[in-house]
Design an enzyme around this catalytic site. Sequence first.
Site, PDB file in Angstrom:
ATOM      1  N   HIS D  15       2.417 -21.124 -33.025  1.00 44.41           N
ATOM      2  CA  HIS D  15       2.254 -19.854 -33.724  1.00 44.41           C
ATOM      3  C   HIS D  15       3.633 -19.334 -34.149  1.00 44.41           C
ATOM      4  O   HIS D  15       4.668 -19.790 -33.668  1.00 44.41           O
ATOM      5  CB  HIS D  15       1.505 -18.809 -32.881  1.00 44.41           C
ATOM      6  CG  HIS D  15       2.220 -18.252 -31.690  1.00 44.41           C
ATOM      7  ND1 HIS D  15       1.782 -17.154 -31.001  1.00 44.41           N
ATOM      8  CD2 HIS D  15       3.345 -18.661 -31.038  1.00 44.41           C
ATOM      9  CE1 HIS D  15       2.593 -16.886 -29.995  1.00 44.41           C
ATOM     10  NE2 HIS D  15       3.550 -17.777 -29.998  1.00 44.41           N
ATOM     11  N   CYS D  34      10.518 -15.389 -31.192  1.00 42.61           N
ATOM     12  CA  CYS D  34       9.147 -15.731 -31.590  1.00 42.61           C
ATOM     13  C   CYS D  34       8.933 -15.499 -33.080  1.00 42.61           C
ATOM     14  O   CYS D  34       7.905 -15.875 -33.629  1.00 42.61           O
ATOM     15  CB  CYS D  34       8.132 -14.910 -30.784  1.00 42.61           C
ATOM     16  SG  CYS D  34       8.245 -15.242 -29.028  1.00 42.61           S
ATOM     17  N   HIS D  40       6.856 -22.066 -33.324  1.00 45.05           N
ATOM     18  CA  HIS D  40       7.131 -22.767 -32.067  1.00 45.05           C
ATOM     19  C   HIS D  40       5.769 -22.920 -31.401  1.00 45.05           C
ATOM     20  O   HIS D  40       4.742 -22.680 -32.041  1.00 45.05           O
ATOM     21  CB  HIS D  40       8.108 -21.938 -31.214  1.00 45.05           C
ATOM     22  CG  HIS D  40       7.563 -20.602 -30.851  1.00 45.05           C
ATOM     23  ND1 HIS D  40       7.539 -19.534 -31.748  1.00 45.05           N
ATOM     24  CD2 HIS D  40       6.945 -20.151 -29.729  1.00 45.05           C
ATOM     25  CE1 HIS D  40       6.964 -18.495 -31.174  1.00 45.05           C
ATOM     26  NE2 HIS D  40       6.584 -18.842 -29.953  1.00 45.05           N
ATOM     27  N   HIS D  42       3.136 -23.468 -27.548  1.00 43.23           N
ATOM     28  CA  HIS D  42       2.899 -23.277 -26.120  1.00 43.23           C
ATOM     29  C   HIS D  42       1.730 -24.139 -25.655  1.00 43.23           C
ATOM     30  O   HIS D  42       0.881 -24.544 -26.448  1.00 43.23           O
ATOM     31  CB  HIS D  42       2.538 -21.810 -25.826  1.00 43.23           C
ATOM     32  CG  HIS D  42       3.587 -20.823 -26.202  1.00 43.23           C
ATOM     33  ND1 HIS D  42       4.778 -20.714 -25.525  1.00 43.23           N
ATOM     34  CD2 HIS D  42       3.649 -19.893 -27.193  1.00 43.23           C
ATOM     35  CE1 HIS D  42       5.508 -19.754 -26.081  1.00 43.23           C
ATOM     36  NE2 HIS D  42       4.849 -19.247 -27.099  1.00 43.23           N
ATOM     37  N   ASP D  80      -7.292 -25.846 -30.113  1.00 43.96           N
ATOM     38  CA  ASP D  80      -6.457 -26.884 -29.496  1.00 43.96           C
ATOM     39  C   ASP D  80      -5.797 -27.748 -30.565  1.00 43.96           C
ATOM     40  O   ASP D  80      -6.438 -28.203 -31.508  1.00 43.96           O
ATOM     41  CB  ASP D  80      -7.289 -27.765 -28.562  1.00 43.96           C
ATOM     42  CG  ASP D  80      -6.393 -28.705 -27.752  1.00 43.96           C
ATOM     43  OD1 ASP D  80      -5.230 -28.347 -27.491  1.00 43.96           O
ATOM     44  OD2 ASP D  80      -6.865 -29.802 -27.390  1.00 43.96           O
ATOM     45  N   HIS D  81      -4.501 -27.995 -30.391  1.00 40.18           N
ATOM     46  CA  HIS D  81      -3.718 -28.772 -31.363  1.00 40.18           C
ATOM     47  C   HIS D  81      -3.838 -28.168 -32.757  1.00 40.18           C
ATOM     48  O   HIS D  81      -3.949 -28.887 -33.757  1.00 40.18           O
ATOM     49  CB  HIS D  81      -4.109 -30.249 -31.328  1.00 40.18           C
ATOM     50  CG  HIS D  81      -3.520 -30.948 -30.132  1.00 40.18           C
ATOM     51  ND1 HIS D  81      -4.007 -30.769 -28.865  1.00 40.18           N
ATOM     52  CD2 HIS D  81      -2.455 -31.782 -30.006  1.00 40.18           C
ATOM     53  CE1 HIS D  81      -3.285 -31.481 -28.017  1.00 40.18           C
ATOM     54  NE2 HIS D  81      -2.343 -32.100 -28.679  1.00 40.18           N
ATOM     55  N   GLU D 124       0.759 -17.790 -21.329  1.00 40.58           N
ATOM     56  CA  GLU D 124       1.466 -18.326 -22.502  1.00 40.58           C
ATOM     57  C   GLU D 124       2.585 -19.248 -22.025  1.00 40.58           C
ATOM     58  O   GLU D 124       2.832 -20.312 -22.587  1.00 40.58           O
ATOM     59  CB  GLU D 124       2.044 -17.156 -23.296  1.00 40.58           C
ATOM     60  CG  GLU D 124       2.597 -17.544 -24.633  1.00 40.58           C
ATOM     61  CD  GLU D 124       3.219 -16.348 -25.339  1.00 40.58           C
ATOM     62  OE1 GLU D 124       2.707 -15.965 -26.393  1.00 40.58           O
ATOM     63  OE2 GLU D 124       4.221 -15.782 -24.832  1.00 40.58           O
TER      64      GLU D 124
END
Lengths: 138, 138, 138, 138, 138, 138
Positions: D15, D34, D40, D42, D80-81, D124
């Site tokens: 995100h 951020c 970047h 998580h 996811d991904h 996170e």
Amino acid sequence: MTAYFGRRYMVSASHRLHSDQLSAEENRRAYGKCNNPHGHGHNYVIEVLVAGPVVAETGMVVDMASLDGIVKETVLNRFDHANLNMDALFVNRVPTTENLCREIFTLLEDRMPAGRLHTVRIEETENNFFECRRAEKE
Amino acid sequence: MTAYFGRRYMVSASHRLHSDQLSAEENRRAYGKCNNPHGHGHNYVIEVLVAGPVVAETGMVVDMASLDGIVKETVLNRFDHANLNMDALFVNRVPTTENLCREIFTLLEDRMPAGRLHTVRIEETENNFFECRRAEKE
Amino acid sequence: MTAYFGRRYMVSASHRLHSDQLSAEENRRAYGKCNNPHGHGHNYVIEVLVAGPVVAETGMVVDMASLDGIVKETVLNRFDHANLNMDALFVNRVPTTENLCREIFTLLEDRMPAGRLHTVRIEETENNFFECRRAEKE
Amino acid sequence: MTAYFGRRYMVSASHRLHSDQLSAEENRRAYGKCNNPHGHGHNYVIEVLVAGPVVAETGMVVDMASLDGIVKETVLNRFDHANLNMDALFVNRVPTTENLCREIFTLLEDRMPAGRLHTVRIEETENNFFECRRAEKE
Amino acid sequence: MTAYFGRRYMVSASHRLHSDQLSAEENRRAYGKCNNPHGHGHNYVIEVLVAGPVVAETGMVVDMASLDGIVKETVLNRFDHANLNMDALFVNRVPTTENLCREIFTLLEDRMPAGRLHTVRIEETENNFFECRRAEKE
Amino acid sequence: MTAYFGRRYMVSASHRLHSDQLSAEENRRAYGKCNNPHGHGHNYVIEVLVAGPVVAETGMVVDMASLDGIVKETVLNRFDHANLNMDALFVNRVPTTENLCREIFTLLEDRMPAGRLHTVRIEETENNFFECRRAEKE
């Protein structure tokens, strides 16, 4: 006996696994969901293991503040909260965690006295990890 | 330097430690509460470490989906949610975690190219673990 | 504000999920692999949370050694390295972790002053957990 | 007492925190690293806590396979991904983990009987977490 | 629903549990090994949970950098790498982790808007933890 | 292949890093906050790794109860809930975790058959660890 000092760091970064040497189908097969077009990310836990004698005067293998400084300059400032695919190291190299681990090993080795850096270990998720260890012959 | 890829799996199983070669008293002394007659169980965390060069084209040590397939067929389908004492491997062998670790090492080694499997590590509880590493000579 | 003291224990046990009120097919659907005939096991992590004022003289919510004693007598001696299906509590009750959690809550509540036991939490695996909290009205 | 069942999932996503309602300078001040332009990522650990009576027949609060199915369809397949900024939910909403947590709470609540979903918690990183709990009045 | 932001910090400190209001024998009974004359120490893991609406503009419950600043000034600079018994707060108060938790709750509450601080949780070891939660009436 | 058994213990202790061979300024530079005058503390997690053949009769590398007995007498009784600076071993030796690790390695090696003790690993915090491994020649 041999002594070691280990230190743990964390980097949050994104990457997309895609090789220009592979077809779209081969990329999908090789990387699965990691080939999704807009990337994804991880909290990479990076462990640095340094070997060496315990210095008699200080009782330490390595000065922790110095090691932190080297890792900050070389690794954290460069990769934390970054998109790995945008880094110069990964222009012609897929940013797999294997490759990230090798590049970090080389970056750190260049900043330390010969024979001190022993292992760089990266946990990509709690279920996957990667290690580069110096060759045993050294 | 040498590269490694590690992967973590989990198996929930039960076992009872009891050796036919030992008397009731010797069994109690050797295994303590683990000799209790109706068995008990653990969440076994199994780590598989594979050594090998990083393949230039893919940037990977090993194809993760293939490794997962081998471990699923060989280890997870066999031991997850099972009673280890009922397994053919443990008819004449006490299902200690040492023995489980060795058997899993052998089962996986048979499915991989020579020299790739480096370590199988099993955490029986958060305070106990077992490892089988390939002999250094290889 | 309200103060709490929490304490963490571990029990290794085996169980098989099977209800006499369900058919073989319904058991399989309800419990999946947990219905496998010879049982399986877990390292159950049990957290006990006790509420109460901080005693001025000692600065403590509860005497830890006393709590440990109660948990040892009531929970650890009974369930550690045991097969839950053999326990009198589970003769007519499926030994799910929900039921285990409720029974442990009741066993501990009976040994403590009213209103002190706040929560019993059990982690069955790192991905599953169960809680019993006292009703908010109390 | 009240019973709860909790289940833990993991999603790797990327995100970038950036609000169109804020200036470049305000974005930098609000989100720090951020706000880096290329994003970047998580490993988001997502815990879902479901409240409810223990069903007498099965000894369970909720059928785990059904819950897993709902979470897979609603959350894992979607996030996811993935790159959160590309999701329709985050076209006009900053993909902070607070907002992700609220959206997941709503998505899951819509698929469950009223009053069952109690808490969605997202880690996170190992040092940051977020929770949405249902209002106490309900 | 209600939203929360949680943040985790760590402090390494030493303490000795000893109450001037108790005799030597009573101190030994109340605190066990924690009463040993020269003290001992812990890595205290401190979690701070803040409640509040998600601000529409930023998508955040609280500005993380501000929270970190408050905790640094109030808690970390004061207690990290310190001997708790030497702190002014513990001149006439036993430095149990219950008391430490309450004092940290008060120190932080004084620096935040009313009703925002929800819980301070301290893990003294992996097997012990303490919480202060704001009273439910507020 | 080679087999290993590992066991994890915990010790809560305090220490102050200060070397009589260094000036006040050098002490501050070498040890930072760890040089604070009244000391601080840690939960030291100590892992002991023992190598050896799996005994055919018992299926075990080492008798766990015996190992626990040796570690209790030699390490836990001596260092748990203690101030390391008061120990005879650290009268003329700075109680760094490197030195603690080496001393524990020697204390344990003296109590085991030659060649069995392989590694002592101490985690001082979740971000720092130290290891002593036996020399590879042995």
